[in-house]
Design a protein around this motif. Structure first.
Motif, PDB file in Angstrom:
ATOM      1  N   THR A 260      -8.340 -25.668  30.459  1.00 30.26           N
ATOM      2  CA  THR A 260      -7.414 -24.578  30.761  1.00 30.26           C
ATOM      3  C   THR A 260      -6.060 -24.789  30.089  1.00 30.26           C
ATOM      4  OG1 THR A 260      -8.471 -24.186  32.910  1.00 30.26           O
ATOM      5  CG2 THR A 260      -6.242 -23.331  32.621  1.00 30.26           C
ATOM      6  N   GLU A 261      -5.577 -26.015  30.123  1.00 24.22           N
ATOM      7  CA  GLU A 261      -4.274 -26.320  29.528  1.00 24.22           C
ATOM      8  C   GLU A 261      -4.290 -26.138  28.017  1.00 24.22           C
ATOM      9  OE1 GLU A 261      -0.329 -27.459  28.938  1.00 24.22           O
ATOM     10  OE2 GLU A 261      -1.418 -26.654  30.659  1.00 24.22           O
ATOM     11  N   LEU A 262      -5.368 -26.522  27.362  1.00 17.20           N
ATOM     12  CA  LEU A 262      -5.474 -26.351  25.918  1.00 17.20           C
ATOM     13  C   LEU A 262      -5.460 -24.866  25.548  1.00 17.20           C
ATOM     14  CD1 LEU A 262      -8.127 -29.066  24.992  1.00 17.20           C
ATOM     15  CD2 LEU A 262      -5.724 -29.030  24.301  1.00 17.20           C
ATOM     16  N   ILE A 263      -6.136 -24.061  26.333  1.00 20.01           N
ATOM     17  CA  ILE A 263      -6.140 -22.613  26.086  1.00 20.01           C
ATOM     18  C   ILE A 263      -4.742 -22.041  26.261  1.00 20.01           C
ATOM     19  CG2 ILE A 263      -6.997 -20.394  26.929  1.00 20.01           C
ATOM     20  CD1 ILE A 263      -9.598 -21.914  27.694  1.00 20.01           C
ATOM     21  N   ARG A 264      -4.062 -22.474  27.315  1.00 17.59           N
ATOM     22  CA  ARG A 264      -2.692 -22.003  27.560  1.00 17.59           C
ATOM     23  C   ARG A 264      -1.776 -22.382  26.402  1.00 17.59           C
ATOM     24  NH1 ARG A 264       2.052 -23.638  28.888  1.00 17.59           N
ATOM     25  NH2 ARG A 264       1.380 -25.813  28.884  1.00 17.59           N
ATOM     26  N   GLN A 265      -1.900 -23.603  25.920  1.00 22.35           N
ATOM     27  CA  GLN A 265      -1.071 -24.059  24.805  1.00 22.35           C
ATOM     28  C   GLN A 265      -1.337 -23.246  23.542  1.00 22.35           C
ATOM     29  OE1 GLN A 265      -1.282 -28.313  24.154  1.00 22.35           O
ATOM     30  NE2 GLN A 265      -1.088 -28.757  26.330  1.00 22.35           N
ATOM     31  N   ARG A 266      -2.590 -22.901  23.320  1.00 17.61           N
ATOM     32  CA  ARG A 266      -2.936 -22.117  22.124  1.00 17.61           C
ATOM     33  C   ARG A 266      -2.284 -20.739  22.171  1.00 17.61           C
ATOM     34  NH1 ARG A 266      -7.224 -18.549  20.303  1.00 17.61           N
ATOM     35  NH2 ARG A 266      -7.755 -18.969  18.113  1.00 17.61           N
ATOM     36  N   VAL A 267      -2.342 -20.089  23.321  1.00 15.40           N
ATOM     37  CA  VAL A 267      -1.722 -18.770  23.450  1.00 15.40           C
ATOM     38  C   VAL A 267      -0.208 -18.884  23.332  1.00 15.40           C
ATOM     39  CG1 VAL A 267      -1.357 -16.794  24.969  1.00 15.40           C
ATOM     40  CG2 VAL A 267      -3.620 -17.866  24.838  1.00 15.40           C
ATOM     41  N   ASN A 268       0.372 -19.864  23.987  1.00 17.95           N
ATOM     42  CA  ASN A 268       1.829 -20.039  23.952  1.00 17.95           C
ATOM     43  C   ASN A 268       2.344 -20.364  22.561  1.00 17.95           C
ATOM     44  OD1 ASN A 268       2.016 -19.503  26.664  1.00 17.95           O
ATOM     45  ND2 ASN A 268       2.187 -21.637  27.302  1.00 17.95           N
ATOM     46  N   ALA A 269       1.465 -20.963  21.731  1.00 21.68           N
ATOM     47  CA  ALA A 269       1.878 -21.303  20.366  1.00 21.68           C
ATOM     48  C   ALA A 269       2.101 -20.060  19.515  1.00 21.68           C
ATOM     49  CB  ALA A 269       0.832 -22.202  19.714  1.00 21.68           C
ATOM     50  N   LEU A 270       1.695 -18.901  20.034  1.00 19.03           N
ATOM     51  CA  LEU A 270       1.888 -17.642  19.318  1.00 19.03           C
ATOM     52  C   LEU A 270       3.187 -16.941  19.707  1.00 19.03           C
ATOM     53  CD1 LEU A 270      -1.685 -16.051  19.323  1.00 19.03           C
ATOM     54  CD2 LEU A 270      -0.389 -16.861  17.340  1.00 19.03           C
TER      55      LEU A 270
ATOM     56  N   LEU B 287       1.256 -17.569   9.139  1.00 17.59           N
ATOM     57  CA  LEU B 287       1.609 -18.933   9.544  1.00 17.59           C
ATOM     58  C   LEU B 287       1.155 -19.964   8.520  1.00 17.59           C
ATOM     59  CD1 LEU B 287       0.629 -18.831  13.334  1.00 17.59           C
ATOM     60  CD2 LEU B 287       2.938 -18.741  12.369  1.00 17.59           C
ATOM     61  N   GLU B 288       1.959 -21.034   8.375  1.00 18.73           N
ATOM     62  CA  GLU B 288       1.566 -22.156   7.520  1.00 18.73           C
ATOM     63  C   GLU B 288       0.408 -22.898   8.175  1.00 18.73           C
ATOM     64  OE1 GLU B 288       2.770 -22.735   4.587  1.00 18.73           O
ATOM     65  OE2 GLU B 288       4.331 -21.192   4.653  1.00 18.73           O
ATOM     66  N   VAL B 289      -0.330 -23.652   7.374  1.00 18.74           N
ATOM     67  CA  VAL B 289      -1.509 -24.353   7.898  1.00 18.74           C
ATOM     68  C   VAL B 289      -1.145 -25.404   8.935  1.00 18.74           C
ATOM     69  CG1 VAL B 289      -2.904 -23.942   5.849  1.00 18.74           C
ATOM     70  CG2 VAL B 289      -1.439 -25.993   5.960  1.00 18.74           C
ATOM     71  N   ASP B 290       0.096 -25.912   8.873  1.00 18.71           N
ATOM     72  CA  ASP B 290       0.506 -26.936   9.833  1.00 18.71           C
ATOM     73  C   ASP B 290       1.342 -26.356  10.977  1.00 18.71           C
ATOM     74  OD1 ASP B 290       2.711 -26.292   8.309  1.00 18.71           O
ATOM     75  OD2 ASP B 290       3.398 -28.355   8.024  1.00 18.71           O
ATOM     76  N   ALA B 291       1.275 -25.052  11.168  1.00 14.72           N
ATOM     77  CA  ALA B 291       1.998 -24.407  12.267  1.00 14.72           C
ATOM     78  C   ALA B 291       1.393 -24.857  13.597  1.00 14.72           C
ATOM     79  CB  ALA B 291       1.907 -22.893  12.134  1.00 14.72           C
ATOM     80  N   PRO B 292       2.209 -24.927  14.663  1.00 15.89           N
ATOM     81  CA  PRO B 292       1.706 -25.363  15.975  1.00 15.89           C
ATOM     82  C   PRO B 292       0.454 -24.617  16.422  1.00 15.89           C
ATOM     83  CG  PRO B 292       4.089 -25.243  16.030  1.00 15.89           C
ATOM     84  CD  PRO B 292       3.663 -24.679  14.703  1.00 15.89           C
ATOM     85  N   TYR B 293       0.383 -23.321  16.122  1.00 19.04           N
ATOM     86  CA  TYR B 293      -0.781 -22.542  16.544  1.00 19.04           C
ATOM     87  C   TYR B 293      -2.067 -23.096  15.935  1.00 19.04           C
ATOM     88  CZ  TYR B 293      -4.196 -18.809  16.855  1.00 19.04           C
ATOM     89  OH  TYR B 293      -5.354 -18.099  17.072  1.00 19.04           O
ATOM     90  N   HIS B 294      -2.030 -23.387  14.644  1.00 15.74           N
ATOM     91  CA  HIS B 294      -3.223 -23.905  13.971  1.00 15.74           C
ATOM     92  C   HIS B 294      -3.571 -25.307  14.460  1.00 15.74           C
ATOM     93  CE1 HIS B 294      -3.615 -20.449  11.482  1.00 15.74           C
ATOM     94  NE2 HIS B 294      -2.496 -20.653  10.806  1.00 15.74           N
ATOM     95  N   LEU B 295      -2.559 -26.108  14.742  1.00 18.20           N
ATOM     96  CA  LEU B 295      -2.801 -27.471  15.212  1.00 18.20           C
ATOM     97  C   LEU B 295      -3.461 -27.473  16.588  1.00 18.20           C
ATOM     98  CD1 LEU B 295       0.499 -29.271  14.068  1.00 18.20           C
ATOM     99  CD2 LEU B 295      -1.733 -29.223  12.921  1.00 18.20           C
ATOM    100  N   ILE B 296      -2.948 -26.663  17.499  1.00 21.87           N
ATOM    101  CA  ILE B 296      -3.530 -26.638  18.844  1.00 21.87           C
ATOM    102  C   ILE B 296      -4.887 -25.938  18.823  1.00 21.87           C
ATOM    103  CG2 ILE B 296      -2.404 -24.490  19.542  1.00 21.87           C
ATOM    104  CD1 ILE B 296      -3.262 -27.553  21.743  1.00 21.87           C
ATOM    105  N   SER B 297      -5.071 -24.987  17.899  1.00 23.75           N
ATOM    106  CA  SER B 297      -6.370 -24.335  17.763  1.00 23.75           C
ATOM    107  C   SER B 297      -7.426 -25.346  17.339  1.00 23.75           C
ATOM    108  CB  SER B 297      -6.301 -23.200  16.735  1.00 23.75           C
ATOM    109  OG  SER B 297      -5.489 -22.149  17.202  1.00 23.75           O
TER     110      SER B 297
END
Length: 214
Positions: free
Chosen positions: A69-79, A88-98
Motif C-alpha cells: 500500500t505504501e509503495l502505491i501511495r508513493q508512486r501516486v504522490n510522485a506525480l 519526466l526524465e528517466v531518473d525522476a522520482p516517479y520512474h524510480l518508485i515505479s
C-alpha cells in the motif's frame, strides 16, 4: 516428546499455500490440496500451522500488505505537480518508485495476486476494494493540483472507480498469466502507457466540461 520442525518443510508448505491460494482463492483452498502441492501428508501440515487462517497470515502478512500500500501511495504522490509523465526524465522520482513497485510485484507475484483478488474470507478481503477507493481519491487530488478549474462531478468519480477496478484487475491478470520477468515488464509497460494516456485525456475532457459549466 518434543516435536522437531524442519525449516525446509515449512518453506515447502508456505510455497504450496501461496500457489493454491493464488489459483483457487483462500475460501476454496483446502489444507488437503496444500498438503498435496507440498508433497506431504495433511496431518503433517498441522504440526507447522494450527489452521488455514494461521497459514494464510504467515504467507500474506499484514506487514506485506502495508508495504504494498505504501509503495502505491508513493508512486501516486510522485506525480505531484506533474501534468505529463512523458516529459519526466528517466531518473525522476516517479520512474524510480515505479520501478521499485514493479520489482516488488515481480518478486512477490503470488502474494500480490492473492491480495488483488483471491483473499475473500480473510482479513485482507477488503484490500483490493480499498486500493481502488484510495487510487480514485489520490487521482482526483492530483488532478485538482494540476488543473485549477477541475471540479469533479459524481459521474467523474464513478467513471474513475470503473477505470481503477479494471486497472487492478488487469494487474492481477498479468501477474497470474506470466511468470517470466521480461513478459511481466512488457505487459505492465503496455498497460501503464494506455492507462496514463487515458487518464490525461479523461481529465482534459473533465476540465473542459467544468469550464463550460462555469
Amino acid at each position: 516428546m518434543a516435536q522437531y520442525l524442519k525449516e525446509d518443510i515449512q518453506e515447502s508448505i508456505s510455497s504450496a499455500a501461496l500457489t493454491v491460494f493464488a489459483q483457487k482463492g483462500y475460501s476454496a483452498a483446502t489444507m488437503t490440496e496444500i498438503a498435496e502441492a507440498a508433497g506431504i501428508s495433511t496431518g503433517n501440515i498441522y504440526r507447522y500451522f494450527q489452521d488455514k487462517k494461521e497459514l494464510f497470515r504467515a504467507v500474506v502478512s499484514d506487514e506485506f500488505a502495508r508495504t504494498f500500500t505504501e509503495l502505491i501511495r508513493q508512486r501516486v504522490n510522485a506525480l505531484d505537480g506533474v501534468d505529463d509523465v512523458r516529459a519526466l526524465e528517466v531518473d525522476a522520482p516517479y520512474h524510480l518508485i515505479s520501478e521499485e513497485l514493479l520489482r516488488f510485484c515481480i518478486e512477490n507475484r503470488l502474494r500480490v495476486v492473492v491480495l488483488l483478488g483471491k483473499a475473500q474470507g480473510t482479513n485482507h478481503e477488503p484490500f483490493a476494494e480499498k486500493m481502488v477507493h484510495d487510487l480514485v481519491k489520490m487521482t482526483i487530488a492530483h488532478a485538482r493540483s494540476t488543473r485549477p478549474t477541475f471540479d469533479p462531478k459524481e459521474t467523474t468519480t464513478f467513471s474513475l472507480d470503473l477505470v481503477y477496478r479494471n486497472f487492478v484487475s488487469a494487474m492481477a491478470s498479468i501477474l497470474t498469466r506470466f511468470k517470466d520477468e521480461a513478459k511481466i515488464r512488457e505487459a505492465v509497460a503496455g498497460l501503464s502507457h494506455y492507462h496514463l494516456a487515458g487518464l490525461k485525456s479523461f481529465f482534459e475532457g473533465a476540465s473542459l466540461s467544468s469550464r463550460v459549466r462555469r
